[in-house]
Each structure stands twice: as structure tokens, then as C-alpha cells.
Design an enzyme around this catalytic site. Structure first.
Site, short mmCIF file in Angstrom:
data_model
loop_
_atom_site.label_atom_id
_atom_site.label_comp_id
_atom_site.label_asym_id
_atom_site.label_seq_id
_atom_site.Cartn_x
_atom_site.Cartn_y
_atom_site.Cartn_z
N LYS A 1 0.85 -1.19 0.00
CA LYS A 1 0.00 0.00 0.00
C LYS A 1 0.89 1.24 0.00
O LYS A 1 1.77 1.39 0.85
CB LYS A 1 -0.87 -0.03 1.26
CG LYS A 1 -2.25 0.52 1.08
CD LYS A 1 -3.05 0.17 2.30
CE LYS A 1 -4.32 0.93 2.36
NZ LYS A 1 -4.92 0.83 3.68
C1 E4P Z 1 -8.21 1.11 4.08
O1 E4P Z 1 -7.54 0.74 3.17
C2 E4P Z 1 -8.18 2.48 4.62
O2 E4P Z 1 -6.95 2.76 5.20
C3 E4P Z 1 -9.31 2.62 5.59
O3 E4P Z 1 -10.49 2.14 4.98
C4 E4P Z 1 -9.49 4.02 6.15
O4 E4P Z 1 -10.67 4.03 6.90
P1 E4P Z 1 -11.03 5.21 7.94
O5 E4P Z 1 -11.32 6.45 7.17
O6 E4P Z 1 -12.24 4.69 8.66
O7 E4P Z 1 -9.83 5.36 8.85
#
Ligand code: E4P
Length: 223
Positions: free
Chosen positions: A87
Site C-alpha cells: 500500500k
Molecule cells: C483502508 O484501506 C483504509 O486505510 C481505511 O479504509 C481508512 O478508513 P477510515 O477512514 O475509517 O480510517
């Protein structure tokens, strides 16, 4: 649409896996910290545990923000298991890293995407997944789901191969709307997945079926 779970909590990952609908996992540094996992060795060991539990794609995020650092981390993360997806944040060096990682056949997930313009760059760089953050856009009184629709339209017209991974999901309704907007994947907290199970008419209907069956059995045993 594929279902990923958005957590680093092993019990929640197991629960979603036992449901038989889990296709993968996404994590981020905040989710790892929430589980109290710190230090590179512990973090990598934890990714390894997740990858052993789930055979589908598991997103592991780099901490570096410069090209060289991201490339080094990406290669180390990719060594942990075959199903690791690296990522990478939506920044200039991140786009450069994604393009290079594609040529090395390392899967990537571009995170922190908030606009259609960013989404075009991500697809051009050749990311495996793009993560537009629905909930965080909604939090600013803009329509997060509209971004999924816009990216779907652009990617369909341009035949881009990057998969749309709807992230920052907060509810069952978000999951339904992401499916309608054309998301390829949705990554959700366990609660949002479980909320899809619920409907009062299902509970009322099931109770009636069971009551009717019981009554019929009682009548049979009396005759
Ligand atoms: C996933 O890949 C993201 O980092 C995550 O969905 C972020 O979610 P949040 O906005 O609830 O922290």
C-alpha cells in the site's frame, strides 16, 4: 464485488473468514497501532500471521514517503508472503514507486485517494488497486460515493485495469452504494459487514416458520 476486511485484529479477521465471504484484508499504520503492534519486526510478523489466515490479497502499507525508502520497504514487505499487496500513498514519489513496482510484478494499492484526477494518475502508473476514501469525504460534507461513480465511469471508458477498492466504509449502506456505483472491492470494518445480515422481517418471518412447524408437529403427535 470482492469483500475485504479493514482491520489488523486477528479475531475479527477469523470471524469474517468463518462467514465464508472474505476475499482479503486491508490494514494501515493506524489500524496496526490500534492493535498495539509496534516495531518493524513485530509488524512484519503480524502481517505474516494475517497472510497465513487469509489466502486472498493482504494490503500492507509503507511508512516511507520518499521513492527510495518506499521501494526498499515495498520489496521487504513483498518478501513476507505471496499475497502481500504493497500500500503506497497518493503522492508524487508514491506514483513513481507504483510504476516501478508494476514492472517488478509487485502488487500495489494506492491509498488516500480523494479525487478523480488522482485516480487517473494511479491507473496510468499501473496500480493493482485504488483506495478512494468514502467515509472521510462524507465527513467533510461532500459525497464520497460520487467519487466511486466518477472513477468507475473514467476507468470503464478508458479501459484502465486498476481495481476500484472502496475504502473508509462506515456502514452497510455504504457497502450497498459502493456495489451500485461499480466498486470491484469493498473494504469494511466487521460491524459493517455483519449489519448486512439484519432485517426485522427476516427475524419475524423465521419466527413464524418455526412456530407453524411446531404447531403442525404438535397436531401430528395428537392425531
Ligand atoms: C483502508 O484501506 C483504509 O486505510 C481505511 O479504509 C481508512 O478508513 P477510515 O477512514 O475509517 O480510517
Amino acid at each position: 464485488m470482492k469483500f475485504f476486511i479493514d482491520t489488523a485484529n486477528l479475531d475479527q479477521i477469523k470471524e469474517a473468514k468463518d462467514l465464508g465471504i472474505l476475499d482479503g484484508v486491508t490494514t494501515n499504520p493506524s489500524l496496526m497501532a490500534k492493535e498495539g503492534i509496534t516495531g518493524k519486526e513485530n509488524i512484519y510478523r503480524h502481517y505474516h500471521k494475517i497472510c497465513e489466515l487469509v489466502k486472498g490479497d493482504v494490503s500492507a502499507e509503507v511508512i516511507s514517503t520518499d521513492y527510495k525508502g518506499m521501494m526498499k520497504e515495498a520489496k521487504e514487505l513483498a518478501e513476507i508472503a505471496e499475497n502481500i499487496v504493497v500500500k503506497v500513498p497518493m503522492i508524487k514519489d508514491g506514483i513513481k514507486a507504483i510504476a516501478e513496482l508494476k514492472s517488478l510484478e509487485i502488487k500495489t494499492n494506492c491509498t488516500l485517494v480523494f479525487s478523480a484526477g488522482q485516480a487517473i494518475l494511479v491507473a496510468k502508473a499501473g496500480a493493482t488497486y485504488i483506495s478512494p476514501f468514502i467515509g472521510r469525504i462524507d465527513d467533510t460534507s461532500w459525497d464520497g460515493m460520487q467519487l466511486i461513480s466518477d472513477i468507475f465511469e473514467i476507468y470503464s471508458l478508458q479501459a484502465y485495469e486498476t481495481e476500484i477498492l472502496a475504502a473508509s466504509i462506515r456502514s452497510g449502506l455504504h457497502i450497498v452504494e459502493a456495489a451500485k456505483a461499480g466498486a470491484d472491492v469493498v473494504t469494511c470494518p466487521l460491524d459493517a459487514i455483519l449489519s448486512l445480515l439484519k432485517h426485522p422481517l427476516t427475524d419475524i418471518g423465521l419466527q413464524k416458520f418455526l412456530d407453524d412447524h411446531k404447531k403442525a408437529q404438535a397436531a401430528l403427535s395428537k392425531s
